[in-house]
Design an enzyme around this catalytic site. Structure first.
Site, PDB file in Angstrom:
ATOM      1  N   LEU A  49      41.410  45.270  48.658  1.00  0.00           N
ATOM      2  CA  LEU A  49      42.693  44.552  48.504  1.00  0.00           C
ATOM      3  C   LEU A  49      42.614  43.171  49.158  1.00  0.00           C
ATOM      4  CD1 LEU A  49      45.346  47.402  48.922  1.00  0.00           C
ATOM      5  CD2 LEU A  49      44.380  46.456  46.820  1.00  0.00           C
ATOM      6  N   THR A 146      28.057  39.062  35.020  1.00  0.00           N
ATOM      7  CA  THR A 146      28.598  37.945  34.259  1.00  0.00           C
ATOM      8  C   THR A 146      27.501  37.208  33.490  1.00  0.00           C
ATOM      9  OG1 THR A 146      29.484  35.713  34.599  1.00  0.00           O
ATOM     10  CG2 THR A 146      28.407  36.695  36.474  1.00  0.00           C
ATOM     11  N   ASP A 147      27.907  36.503  32.433  1.00  0.00           N
ATOM     12  CA  ASP A 147      26.939  35.661  31.701  1.00  0.00           C
ATOM     13  C   ASP A 147      26.587  34.396  32.487  1.00  0.00           C
ATOM     14  OD1 ASP A 147      29.367  34.316  31.438  1.00  0.00           O
ATOM     15  OD2 ASP A 147      29.229  34.050  29.273  1.00  0.00           O
ATOM     16  N   GLU A 148      27.361  34.119  33.568  1.00  0.00           N
ATOM     17  CA  GLU A 148      27.142  32.859  34.294  1.00  0.00           C
ATOM     18  C   GLU A 148      25.795  32.839  35.008  1.00  0.00           C
ATOM     19  OE1 GLU A 148      30.616  31.320  36.286  1.00  0.00           O
ATOM     20  OE2 GLU A 148      31.954  32.372  34.913  1.00  0.00           O
ATOM     21  N   TYR A 172      28.899  31.299  43.177  1.00  0.00           N
ATOM     22  CA  TYR A 172      29.336  32.563  42.559  1.00  0.00           C
ATOM     23  C   TYR A 172      28.228  33.155  41.693  1.00  0.00           C
ATOM     24  CZ  TYR A 172      31.379  35.594  38.971  1.00  0.00           C
ATOM     25  OH  TYR A 172      31.618  36.630  38.105  1.00  0.00           O
ATOM     26  N   LYS A 176      25.947  36.601  42.120  1.00  0.00           N
ATOM     27  CA  LYS A 176      25.915  37.674  41.109  1.00  0.00           C
ATOM     28  C   LYS A 176      24.473  37.886  40.631  1.00  0.00           C
ATOM     29  CE  LYS A 176      28.812  39.761  39.485  1.00  0.00           C
ATOM     30  NZ  LYS A 176      29.492  41.034  39.904  1.00  0.00           N
TER      31      LYS A 176
HETATM   32  P1  NAD Z   1      38.849  40.013  40.537  1.00  0.00           P
HETATM   33  O1  NAD Z   1      38.595  38.914  41.514  1.00  0.00           O
HETATM   34  O2  NAD Z   1      40.096  39.981  39.715  1.00  0.00           O
HETATM   35  O3  NAD Z   1      38.845  41.418  41.295  1.00  0.00           O
HETATM   36  C1  NAD Z   1      37.906  41.732  42.282  1.00  0.00           C
HETATM   37  C2  NAD Z   1      38.394  42.981  43.016  1.00  0.00           C
HETATM   38  O4  NAD Z   1      37.393  43.328  43.992  1.00  0.00           O
HETATM   39  C3  NAD Z   1      39.706  42.777  43.771  1.00  0.00           C
HETATM   40  O5  NAD Z   1      40.566  43.874  43.547  1.00  0.00           O
HETATM   41  C4  NAD Z   1      39.274  42.714  45.227  1.00  0.00           C
HETATM   42  O6  NAD Z   1      40.267  43.197  46.113  1.00  0.00           O
HETATM   43  C5  NAD Z   1      38.045  43.597  45.223  1.00  0.00           C
HETATM   44  N1  NAD Z   1      37.106  43.258  46.300  1.00  0.00           N
HETATM   45  C6  NAD Z   1      36.663  42.032  46.658  1.00  0.00           C
HETATM   46  N2  NAD Z   1      35.828  42.128  47.699  1.00  0.00           N
HETATM   47  C7  NAD Z   1      35.715  43.453  47.999  1.00  0.00           C
HETATM   48  C8  NAD Z   1      34.977  44.183  48.958  1.00  0.00           C
HETATM   49  N3  NAD Z   1      34.189  43.574  49.846  1.00  0.00           N
HETATM   50  N4  NAD Z   1      35.091  45.533  48.966  1.00  0.00           N
HETATM   51  C9  NAD Z   1      35.901  46.163  48.088  1.00  0.00           C
HETATM   52  N5  NAD Z   1      36.632  45.510  47.152  1.00  0.00           N
HETATM   53  C10 NAD Z   1      36.536  44.172  47.119  1.00  0.00           C
HETATM   54  O7  NAD Z   1      37.544  40.054  39.619  1.00  0.00           O
HETATM   55  P2  NAD Z   1      37.410  40.415  38.070  1.00  0.00           P
HETATM   56  O8  NAD Z   1      37.648  39.192  37.265  1.00  0.00           O
HETATM   57  O9  NAD Z   1      38.161  41.643  37.789  1.00  0.00           O
HETATM   58  O10 NAD Z   1      35.857  40.721  37.983  1.00  0.00           O
HETATM   59  C11 NAD Z   1      35.359  42.044  38.198  1.00  0.00           C
HETATM   60  C12 NAD Z   1      33.847  42.042  38.042  1.00  0.00           C
HETATM   61  O11 NAD Z   1      33.503  41.599  36.729  1.00  0.00           O
HETATM   62  C13 NAD Z   1      33.139  41.078  38.996  1.00  0.00           C
HETATM   63  O12 NAD Z   1      31.968  41.712  39.446  1.00  0.00           O
HETATM   64  C14 NAD Z   1      32.826  39.873  38.159  1.00  0.00           C
HETATM   65  O13 NAD Z   1      31.653  39.220  38.618  1.00  0.00           O
HETATM   66  C15 NAD Z   1      32.602  40.509  36.794  1.00  0.00           C
HETATM   67  N6  NAD Z   1      32.904  39.654  35.621  1.00  0.00           N
HETATM   68  C16 NAD Z   1      34.101  38.966  35.537  1.00  0.00           C
HETATM   69  C17 NAD Z   1      34.364  38.222  34.385  1.00  0.00           C
HETATM   70  C18 NAD Z   1      35.687  37.502  34.207  1.00  0.00           C
HETATM   71  O14 NAD Z   1      35.874  36.801  33.218  1.00  0.00           O
HETATM   72  N7  NAD Z   1      36.652  37.660  35.102  1.00  0.00           N
HETATM   73  C19 NAD Z   1      33.428  38.161  33.358  1.00  0.00           C
HETATM   74  C20 NAD Z   1      32.237  38.869  33.485  1.00  0.00           C
HETATM   75  C21 NAD Z   1      31.986  39.628  34.617  1.00  0.00           C
HETATM   76  P1  TYD Z   2      37.751  29.928  34.976  1.00  0.00           P
HETATM   77  O1  TYD Z   2      38.880  30.699  34.398  1.00  0.00           O
HETATM   78  O2  TYD Z   2      37.795  29.537  36.410  1.00  0.00           O
HETATM   79  O3  TYD Z   2      36.415  30.747  34.650  1.00  0.00           O
HETATM   80  P2  TYD Z   2      34.848  30.323  34.835  1.00  0.00           P
HETATM   81  O4  TYD Z   2      34.764  29.134  35.703  1.00  0.00           O
HETATM   82  O5  TYD Z   2      34.289  31.541  35.492  1.00  0.00           O
HETATM   83  O6  TYD Z   2      34.332  30.089  33.454  1.00  0.00           O
HETATM   84  O7  TYD Z   2      37.586  28.585  34.141  1.00  0.00           O
HETATM   85  C1  TYD Z   2      37.372  28.612  32.746  1.00  0.00           C
HETATM   86  C2  TYD Z   2      37.119  27.185  32.307  1.00  0.00           C
HETATM   87  O8  TYD Z   2      38.317  26.430  32.480  1.00  0.00           O
HETATM   88  C3  TYD Z   2      36.053  26.463  33.124  1.00  0.00           C
HETATM   89  O9  TYD Z   2      35.318  25.607  32.269  1.00  0.00           O
HETATM   90  C4  TYD Z   2      36.852  25.651  34.127  1.00  0.00           C
HETATM   91  C5  TYD Z   2      38.114  25.312  33.362  1.00  0.00           C
HETATM   92  N1  TYD Z   2      39.354  25.181  34.152  1.00  0.00           N
HETATM   93  C6  TYD Z   2      40.178  24.062  33.987  1.00  0.00           C
HETATM   94  O10 TYD Z   2      39.889  23.157  33.179  1.00  0.00           O
HETATM   95  N2  TYD Z   2      41.330  23.986  34.717  1.00  0.00           N
HETATM   96  C7  TYD Z   2      41.674  24.953  35.629  1.00  0.00           C
HETATM   97  O11 TYD Z   2      42.728  24.814  36.298  1.00  0.00           O
HETATM   98  C8  TYD Z   2      40.831  26.092  35.782  1.00  0.00           C
HETATM   99  C9  TYD Z   2      41.176  27.185  36.752  1.00  0.00           C
HETATM  100  C10 TYD Z   2      39.674  26.174  35.022  1.00  0.00           C
END
Ligand code: NAD
Ligand code: TYD
Length: 369
Positions: A49, A146-148, A172, A176
């Protein structure tokens, strides 16, 4: 294709699954997906959390016989040892992470701690546990990534495949990448049944408002500027979060240990085009807006340092080997998402805290340097 056909819910033994990060964006959508699909399974959520975790998101599941929420850190080895044993876990779905690129630029330390050290702690705890149970064949450790990690593409480069070399550019994505390498090494060295997925940008319900899509939706509703970084021509490949969850479900049930799968919906969009689409949807769906047309709020701001230009996923492997197909198009998924933010002000309003506002000022101050 229906939701049932899209999943592998035929004859199966019940699972006992530990879901880390299950109070975050993708993790919570996955928890809801799993509890809907497999109500007979034991679901244990472990989440620290942090600012990104929200227990309210799981409120409808709390109190259920097969559901348990544990507030705790994935770096806490004794806690993980106890949970694995006590709950007789056979499946780990590991989502917990620090996930926001802008925050990793401001403070990379937490990313190394949770994403690298935390993943290592979980892997090592699971290895000891799996060994002491005599390496059961059904056990799985899914590492969600992630694809990043693949870095940035030029405009005509082919999309990332599972064999694209890792070239992470942000703290980040570097953290990962480190965790992916550990998960891979645990299969290669110990034969531990790890599987890695690398997914493109997700969107949908329960997305914390620091990320592009929820930030834009909420700012439009509040009549605040829509900050587009740089020239707005950066490209992301968008996937509706429940389609990602269905892919992970298939991977847990069907993928061989040691496999990796890329997940993406083949929906590349330039940031500025996506923001225009969101503005149009808000103009259409929101009964009242402080500024209409919402596009008038678009403001170009200083670019993110090291901003990756383009991401794109080639999901051929998961489509052909596991039969995964996304159900939502960008148009249908964004429409659902905008409607969700309109209908769920109670969920996102409390998240716009003073800490959140202060964080934003830091992002812009850092970018302006
Ligand atoms: P998020 O930031 O919304 O959620 C992360 C969760 O992890 C939160 O509930 C946080 O409380 C919990 N957390 C953080 N540190 C912790 C710790 N030390 N111990 C226990 N819990 C902890 O992230 P998300 O967008 O839901 O991403 C989830 C996973 O998917 C990540 O591993 C991320 O790298 C991966 N991912 C995300 C995206 C995207 O578009 N958001 C895309 C591809 C992969
Ligand atoms: P984001 O949602 O932070 O995801 P990621 O950086 O992991 O791809 O951002 C998506 C794209 O949008 C990224 O190219 C950064 C851009 N962006 C903005 O232009 N303005 C914003 O306020 C934010 C948060 C992101």
């Amino acid at each position: 294709m229906t939701e049932m056909q899209a999943n592998s819910s035929g004859d199966r033994a019940p699972r006992r699954i530990l879901i880390t990060g299950g109070a975050g964006f993708i993790g919570s959508n996955f928890v809801h997906h799993w509890c809907e699909q497999y109500p007979g399974d034991r679901v244990v959520v472990l989440d620290a959390l942090t600012y990104a975790g929200n227990r309210k998101t799981l409120a409808s599941l709390e109190g259920g016989d097969n559901f348990r929420f544990v507030q705790g850190d994935i770096c806490d080895r004794p806690l993980i040892d106890v949970l694995l044993q006590e709950e007789a876990i056979d499946t780990v779905a590991h989502f917990a992470a620090e996930s926001h690129v802008d925050r990793s630029i401001l403070g990379p330390g937490a990313f190394v701690q949770t994403n690298v050290v935390g993943t290592f702690t979980l892997l090592e705890a699971f290895r000891q546990y799996w060994l002491s149970a005599n390496k059961p064949e059904s056990y799985r450790f899914l590492h969600v990534s992630t694809d990043e990690v693949y870095g940035s593409l030029g405009p005509t480069d082919p999309a990332f495949s599972e064999t694209t070399p890792y070239t992470p550019n942000s703290p980040y994505s570097a953290s990962k990448a480190g965790s992916d390498h550990l998960a891979r090494a645990y299969f290669h060295t110990y034969g531990m049944p790890t599987i890695i997925t690398n997914c493109s940008n997700n969107y949908g319900p329960y997305h914390f408002p620091e990320k592009l899509i929820p930030l834009m939706c909420i700012n439009i509703l509040m009549g605040k500027p829509l900050p587009v970084y740089g020239d707005g021509q950066n490209v992301r490949d968008w996937l509706y979060v429940r389609d990602h969850c269905r892919a992970l479900d298939l991977v847990i049930h069907k993928a061989a240990p040691g496999e990796t799968y890329n997940v993406g919906g083949n929906n590349e969009a330039k940031n500025l085009d996506l923001v225009h689409l969101l503005c149009d949807l808000m103009d259409e769906l929101a009964p009242e807006l402080p500024v209409r047309p919402a596009k008038e709020l678009i403001t170009f701001v200083t670019d993110r340092p090291g901003h990756d230009r383009r991401y794109a996923i080639d999901a051929t492997k998961i489509r052909t080997e596991l039969g995964w197909t996304p159900l939502e198009t960008v148009e249908s998924g964004l429409r659902k998402t905008v409607q969700w933010y309109l209908d769920n002000r109670d969920w996102w309003q409390p998240l716009l805290s003073e800490e959140y506002q202060a964080y934003y000022q830091q992002v812009y101050a850092a970018a302006a340097k």
